[in-house]
Design an enzyme around this catalytic site. Sequence first.
Site, mmCIF file in Angstrom:
data_model
loop_
_atom_site.group_PDB
_atom_site.id
_atom_site.type_symbol
_atom_site.label_atom_id
_atom_site.label_comp_id
_atom_site.label_asym_id
_atom_site.label_seq_id
_atom_site.Cartn_x
_atom_site.Cartn_y
_atom_site.Cartn_z
ATOM 1 C CB CYS A 69 -0.821 -0.111 1.313
ATOM 2 S SG CYS A 69 -2.159 1.262 1.218
ATOM 3 C CG ASP A 76 -0.808 4.262 5.246
ATOM 4 O OD1 ASP A 76 -0.058 4.764 5.746
ATOM 5 O OD2 ASP A 76 -2.017 4.135 5.609
ATOM 6 N NE ARG A 90 -0.829 5.049 8.836
ATOM 7 C CZ ARG A 90 -2.004 4.735 9.059
ATOM 8 N NH1 ARG A 90 -2.488 4.638 10.515
ATOM 9 N NH2 ARG A 90 -2.770 4.066 8.016
ATOM 10 C CB CYS A 98 -5.634 -0.495 4.631
ATOM 11 S SG CYS A 98 -5.180 0.108 3.105
HETATM 12 CO CO CO Z 1 -3.620 1.249 3.168
#
Ligand code: CO
Length: 209
Positions: free
Chosen positions: A42, A44, A46, A101
Amino acid sequence: MMNLKKIFANNREWVAKKLQIDKKYFDSLSEDQNPDILYIGCSDSRVSAEELMGVGPGEVFVHRNIANMIPNTDLSTMSTIHYAVDYLKVNHIVVCGHYHCGGVEAAMQSTDLGILNPWLRNIRDVYRLHRKELDSIQDERAKYDRLVELNVQEQCINLIKTPEVQKAYRSRKITVHGWIFDIYSGKLLDLNINLEFLLKEIMEIYHLD
Ligand code: CO
């Protein structure tokens, strides 16, 4: 706010550190790449792929998008798989999702999200496929996190549908792994997806010669 000048300062520091250990570090880095793993995760911020795996430059071929999806019409994802499997000859492909997520959670809202609608619709399909199990989970957080796991599993199945992975499986037993980055603890979890079993189950439908 992130100080962009600081990023360049960080970079200079990183270069100096690498050269301190090995004067020829960038000479060898620039020669070629020979990673054995394709990681699809992903976007993302983080879930920083290399850092959480403790790997350095040259070790993993990385592709990231919102909610670690493998849609068969996405030119970017499909090209990455083609290049990694057919040219780099990776022996492992990892699909790595993560708990909490935002992409998966957004897909479960009945809101018009513009261009994200067609992208996240694939997650609604995962929900539809596993509705019985998901609807039996009372706790909202646990339900979303289970959907994250099932989404990883379904994206692994999408990988197996590609001719690249099917051919590489026949010729060199390439392996597909479904992982979760547990953002609550920082730990990496292996979903132990049984590729052999999945292949048997779906190959009658998706087999490509
Ligand atoms: Co995600």
